[in-house]
Structures are given as C-alpha cells and as structure tokens.
Motif scaffolding. Structure first.
Motif, PDB file in Angstrom:
ATOM      1  N   ALA A  37       0.838  -1.205   0.000  1.00  0.00           N
ATOM      2  CA  ALA A  37       0.000   0.000   0.000  1.00  0.00           C
ATOM      3  C   ALA A  37       0.871   1.253   0.000  1.00  0.00           C
ATOM      4  CB  ALA A  37      -0.915  -0.005   1.220  1.00  0.00           C
ATOM      5  N   THR A  38       1.958   1.217   0.752  1.00  0.00           N
ATOM      6  CA  THR A  38       2.885   2.342   0.798  1.00  0.00           C
ATOM      7  C   THR A  38       3.527   2.580  -0.557  1.00  0.00           C
ATOM      8  OG1 THR A  38       3.338   1.935   3.142  1.00  0.00           O
ATOM      9  CG2 THR A  38       4.958   3.248   1.925  1.00  0.00           C
ATOM     10  N   GLY A  39       3.907   1.477  -1.236  1.00  0.00           N
ATOM     11  CA  GLY A  39       4.511   1.600  -2.558  1.00  0.00           C
ATOM     12  C   GLY A  39       3.572   2.265  -3.553  1.00  0.00           C
ATOM     13  N   HIS A  40       2.298   1.871  -3.516  1.00  0.00           N
ATOM     14  CA  HIS A  40       1.311   2.485  -4.423  1.00  0.00           C
ATOM     15  C   HIS A  40       1.100   3.955  -4.063  1.00  0.00           C
ATOM     16  CE1 HIS A  40      -2.942   2.349  -6.384  1.00  0.00           C
ATOM     17  NE2 HIS A  40      -2.040   2.883  -7.184  1.00  0.00           N
ATOM     18  N   ARG A  50       4.820  13.443   1.149  1.00  0.00           N
ATOM     19  CA  ARG A  50       3.755  14.388   0.794  1.00  0.00           C
ATOM     20  C   ARG A  50       2.814  14.598   1.974  1.00  0.00           C
ATOM     21  NH1 ARG A  50      -0.262  14.907  -3.324  1.00  0.00           N
ATOM     22  NH2 ARG A  50      -1.629  16.633  -2.686  1.00  0.00           N
ATOM     23  N   MET A  51       2.415  13.520   2.618  1.00  0.00           N
ATOM     24  CA  MET A  51       1.453  13.626   3.701  1.00  0.00           C
ATOM     25  C   MET A  51       2.029  14.385   4.898  1.00  0.00           C
ATOM     26  SD  MET A  51      -1.249  12.064   2.509  1.00  0.00           S
ATOM     27  CE  MET A  51      -2.317  11.343   3.761  1.00  0.00           C
ATOM     28  N   ILE A  52       3.282  14.090   5.238  1.00  0.00           N
ATOM     29  CA  ILE A  52       3.864  14.728   6.417  1.00  0.00           C
ATOM     30  C   ILE A  52       4.091  16.216   6.178  1.00  0.00           C
ATOM     31  CG2 ILE A  52       6.354  14.519   6.049  1.00  0.00           C
ATOM     32  CD1 ILE A  52       4.418  13.407   9.202  1.00  0.00           C
ATOM     33  N   SER A  53       4.203  16.619   4.907  1.00  0.00           N
ATOM     34  CA  SER A  53       4.329  18.053   4.605  1.00  0.00           C
ATOM     35  C   SER A  53       3.056  18.803   4.966  1.00  0.00           C
ATOM     36  CB  SER A  53       4.665  18.256   3.121  1.00  0.00           C
ATOM     37  OG  SER A  53       3.551  17.959   2.297  1.00  0.00           O
ATOM     38  N   TYR A  54       1.920  18.089   5.030  1.00  0.00           N
ATOM     39  CA  TYR A  54       0.655  18.658   5.479  1.00  0.00           C
ATOM     40  C   TYR A  54       0.422  18.428   6.972  1.00  0.00           C
ATOM     41  CZ  TYR A  54      -0.611  18.802   0.483  1.00  0.00           C
ATOM     42  OH  TYR A  54      -0.653  19.041  -0.861  1.00  0.00           O
ATOM     43  N   GLY A  55       1.369  17.765   7.620  1.00  0.00           N
ATOM     44  CA  GLY A  55       1.215  17.463   9.039  1.00  0.00           C
ATOM     45  C   GLY A  55       0.295  16.303   9.321  1.00  0.00           C
ATOM     46  N   ILE A  56       0.105  15.421   8.318  1.00  0.00           N
ATOM     47  CA  ILE A  56      -0.769  14.259   8.490  1.00  0.00           C
ATOM     48  C   ILE A  56      -0.025  12.989   8.097  1.00  0.00           C
ATOM     49  CG2 ILE A  56      -2.890  15.576   8.149  1.00  0.00           C
ATOM     50  CD1 ILE A  56      -3.002  14.631   5.296  1.00  0.00           C
ATOM     51  N   SER A  57      -0.576  11.842   8.476  1.00  0.00           N
ATOM     52  CA  SER A  57       0.053  10.566   8.151  1.00  0.00           C
ATOM     53  C   SER A  57      -1.012   9.484   8.045  1.00  0.00           C
ATOM     54  CB  SER A  57       1.069  10.179   9.227  1.00  0.00           C
ATOM     55  OG  SER A  57       1.758   8.995   8.878  1.00  0.00           O
ATOM     56  N   TRP A  58      -0.769   8.513   7.155  1.00  0.00           N
ATOM     57  CA  TRP A  58      -1.696   7.397   6.982  1.00  0.00           C
ATOM     58  C   TRP A  58      -1.664   6.464   8.190  1.00  0.00           C
ATOM     59  CZ3 TRP A  58      -5.275   7.691   3.527  1.00  0.00           C
ATOM     60  CH2 TRP A  58      -5.044   8.304   2.293  1.00  0.00           C
ATOM     61  N   ALA A 115      -6.319   9.186   7.504  1.00  0.00           N
ATOM     62  CA  ALA A 115      -5.143  10.024   7.753  1.00  0.00           C
ATOM     63  C   ALA A 115      -5.383  10.796   9.042  1.00  0.00           C
ATOM     64  CB  ALA A 115      -4.903  10.980   6.591  1.00  0.00           C
ATOM     65  N   ILE A 116      -4.376  10.831   9.914  1.00  0.00           N
ATOM     66  CA  ILE A 116      -4.527  11.565  11.166  1.00  0.00           C
ATOM     67  C   ILE A 116      -3.607  12.773  11.188  1.00  0.00           C
ATOM     68  CG2 ILE A 116      -5.267   9.572  12.519  1.00  0.00           C
ATOM     69  CD1 ILE A 116      -2.384   9.492  13.687  1.00  0.00           C
ATOM     70  N   ASN A 117      -4.062  13.831  11.830  1.00  0.00           N
ATOM     71  CA  ASN A 117      -3.240  15.013  12.077  1.00  0.00           C
ATOM     72  C   ASN A 117      -2.219  14.661  13.160  1.00  0.00           C
ATOM     73  OD1 ASN A 117      -2.573  17.571  13.655  1.00  0.00           O
ATOM     74  ND2 ASN A 117      -3.600  18.424  11.858  1.00  0.00           N
ATOM     75  N   MET A 118      -0.952  14.877  12.881  1.00  0.00           N
ATOM     76  CA  MET A 118       0.095  14.438  13.799  1.00  0.00           C
ATOM     77  C   MET A 118       0.118  15.236  15.097  1.00  0.00           C
ATOM     78  SD  MET A 118       1.348  11.834  12.385  1.00  0.00           S
ATOM     79  CE  MET A 118       2.853  11.526  13.309  1.00  0.00           C
ATOM     80  N   THR A 120      -2.925  16.880  16.526  1.00  0.00           N
ATOM     81  CA  THR A 120      -4.167  16.650  17.264  1.00  0.00           C
ATOM     82  C   THR A 120      -4.517  15.176  17.402  1.00  0.00           C
ATOM     83  OG1 THR A 120      -5.566  16.739  15.278  1.00  0.00           O
ATOM     84  CG2 THR A 120      -5.033  18.844  16.370  1.00  0.00           C
ATOM     85  N   ARG A 121      -3.916  14.318  16.551  1.00  0.00           N
ATOM     86  CA  ARG A 121      -4.201  12.888  16.471  1.00  0.00           C
ATOM     87  C   ARG A 121      -5.647  12.641  16.062  1.00  0.00           C
ATOM     88  NH1 ARG A 121       0.918  11.473  16.285  1.00  0.00           N
ATOM     89  NH2 ARG A 121       0.377   9.272  16.664  1.00  0.00           N
ATOM     90  N   ARG A 122      -6.244  13.606  15.381  1.00  0.00           N
ATOM     91  CA  ARG A 122      -7.605  13.485  14.905  1.00  0.00           C
ATOM     92  C   ARG A 122      -7.623  13.213  13.412  1.00  0.00           C
ATOM     93  NH1 ARG A 122     -11.075  12.027  18.085  1.00  0.00           N
ATOM     94  NH2 ARG A 122     -12.702  12.992  16.801  1.00  0.00           N
ATOM     95  N   PRO A 123      -8.708  12.620  12.863  1.00  0.00           N
ATOM     96  CA  PRO A 123      -8.773  12.348  11.424  1.00  0.00           C
ATOM     97  C   PRO A 123      -8.715  13.624  10.590  1.00  0.00           C
ATOM     98  CG  PRO A 123     -10.458  11.120  12.618  1.00  0.00           C
ATOM     99  CD  PRO A 123      -9.870  12.088  13.599  1.00  0.00           C
ATOM    100  N   SER A 124      -8.136  13.502   9.387  1.00  0.00           N
ATOM    101  CA  SER A 124      -8.033  14.613   8.446  1.00  0.00           C
ATOM    102  C   SER A 124      -8.900  14.350   7.222  1.00  0.00           C
ATOM    103  CB  SER A 124      -6.573  14.809   8.015  1.00  0.00           C
ATOM    104  OG  SER A 124      -5.772  15.222   9.099  1.00  0.00           O
ATOM    105  N   ASP A 125      -9.240  15.415   6.503  1.00  0.00           N
ATOM    106  CA  ASP A 125     -10.077  15.337   5.313  1.00  0.00           C
ATOM    107  C   ASP A 125      -9.252  14.813   4.139  1.00  0.00           C
ATOM    108  OD1 ASP A 125     -11.769  15.722   3.167  1.00  0.00           O
ATOM    109  OD2 ASP A 125     -12.446  17.693   3.839  1.00  0.00           O
ATOM    110  N   LEU A 126      -9.719  13.715   3.509  1.00  0.00           N
ATOM    111  CA  LEU A 126      -8.982  13.092   2.409  1.00  0.00           C
ATOM    112  C   LEU A 126      -9.331  13.676   1.040  1.00  0.00           C
ATOM    113  CD1 LEU A 126      -9.208   9.327   3.458  1.00  0.00           C
ATOM    114  CD2 LEU A 126      -7.275  10.887   3.784  1.00  0.00           C
ATOM    115  N   THR A 127     -10.362  14.497   0.963  1.00  0.00           N
ATOM    116  CA  THR A 127     -10.818  14.959  -0.348  1.00  0.00           C
ATOM    117  C   THR A 127      -9.803  15.872  -1.034  1.00  0.00           C
ATOM    118  OG1 THR A 127     -12.047  16.763   0.720  1.00  0.00           O
ATOM    119  CG2 THR A 127     -13.253  14.734   0.229  1.00  0.00           C
TER     120      THR A 127
END
Length: 249
Positions: A37-40, A50-58, A115-118, A120-127
C-alpha cells in the motif's frame, strides 16, 4: 503517477521470512500488505513525504484477510493492490496475492485507511488528495469485508506485554506487526502445526504507545473451536479487536 489504478510487486519468499511451518507468518503478511500500500501511495504522490508536509500521516483502521492457502518458502508471488473507493474520512484498498508459478490467486485482503493530524491525532479530510480520486479502480472485494468486532468479555486466555522501543513506528505508536504477533502468541505451536489461519479480521480502536502495559485476551467465538475473538487493551481501553479463523491442515 496519478491515475495508476493497479500497483504490483513481485517477491520471493525466503527461509529467513517464514515460520516453523515454513509459511509466511501472519505478521509478515500484514507487513507486506502495508508495504505494498505504501509503494502504491508513493507512486501516485500521496506517500509519507507528501502527507507529512501537510502534518498528516496514513494509519490503518481495519483489515480483513482471506487465505485460500498459505504462502510457502522458496516460492515467487505477486501482490496487486488497488483503491476501491474514497470518501472524506476513509479510503478502502484491496489486495490480491498470486502464485506466479500457477497463476492462482491464493490470498485476498481488504483494508480501510484514514489520515490523522500528527498534532491533534484526529482524522483529516482526504478529499484534498485528488491523486487518489484519479487512481480509484473500483474493483470490489470478493469476500465478506467483516462485521463489527466487539470487546471480549468472557476471556479464556490472557497474556500481558509491555511495549518496548522496537514496537514503535514512524507515527510513534505501536506497530501493526506487534499487535498481530501478540494475537498469534495466544496459541501454542501445536495449534499451528495442526491448523492454519484461513481468515483474519482486525479493527484498531485507539493508539498504544511506548512503555504502556498491554493485556491480550481471547475466547472462542460463540463457542466455536475454530474461530476466536481477541482483544488487546491498555488501561482497560481496547486498542485492537480481532477475529481469527483456523482451518485444520
């Protein structure tokens, strides 16, 4: 590469990666699924950097695996993955593992990610991840994705474990691999010599962290000798709920 609707990875299963039954252990299989999944995600531009640049992670929210036959040592396999669907909170991703020699599909998996905000540890918007929308395949999972898993209240087995440094991942919580190993270790080697895992479901409820003391309990599901419910908890709060199905060899 946005628009990549199928991602494949071929691999050879070595002796260093198998268990006492000369098969891929469940925790290694789950790690392979996550790595693919990470490779894709990396290939379509929604990987860690890319995700961590937004402060989020899968993070993995739920996983179901159906195993027609185990992966055996010294064989070549291919794992395919694709995004089934996407909404604001969750993304569903499927997997299929094929025996390259025979062309037979032998393992399938369905996963749900968020995806969680690193901070707040809360879910982030995937759209906002338009690359995912362009890469949706839509091919459904061929088996039951699994129902709601409930806490174990009538446990027949119990073990405790304190999470150590090697159990912590890039998100600074306990790895999926460690959860799976704790679940598998509820049973003896004799159980796995006589039986194999044919289906596995797990749902993650909260994060567990370094140096926390966990309690893993299990009980037969509705009295069945082949199906068991498992719960891993910290401070009386469930971290993961699972159901494991055994089939006689």
């Amino acid at each position: 590469m946005a628009g990549m609707k199928l991602y494949s990875h071929e691999f050879y299963l070595t002796a260093a990666e198998v268990n006492a039954q000369r098969e891929m252990p469940l925790s290694r299989l789950v790690t392979l699924i996550i790595d693919t999944a990470t490779g894709h995600a990396n290939a379509i531009g929604i990987g860690f950097d890319r995700m961590i640049s937004y402060g989020i992670s899968w993070v993995l929210s739920r996983l179901t695996i159906d195993i027609q036959r185990p992966l055996s040592v010294n064989h070549v396999y291919r794992i395919d993955t694709w995004i089934e669907n996407l909404n604001r909170m969750f993304s569903d991703r499927n997997f299929e593992i094929i025996d390259v020699e025979t062309g037979e599909a032998i393992v399938w998996a369905h996963s749900t990610w968020m995806a969680i905000n690193m901070e707040t540890r809360r879910p982030s918007d995937l759209t906002m991840l338009t690359e995912m929308t362009d890469s949706i395949n839509g091919r459904p999972y061929p088996y039951d994705k699994g129902g709601k898993l409930l806490p174990v209240t009538d446990e027949t087995e119990e073990k405790t474990y304190r999470f150590a440094v090697s159990d912590i991942d890039v998100n600074r919580h306990v790895t999926t691999r460690r959860y799976i190993d704790l679940i598998v270790d509820q049973w003896s080697l004799d159980r796995f010599d006589a039986n194999r895992v044919s289906r596995f479901e797990i749902a993650f409820k909260r994060e567990a962290r370094y140096d926390e003391l966990s309690r893993t309990v299990s009980a037969p599901h509705e009295g069945s000798p082949e199906v068991f419910d498992v719960m891993i908890e910290v401070n009386t709060a469930p971290c993961a709920l699972a159901r494991i199905y055994f089939t006689q060899r």
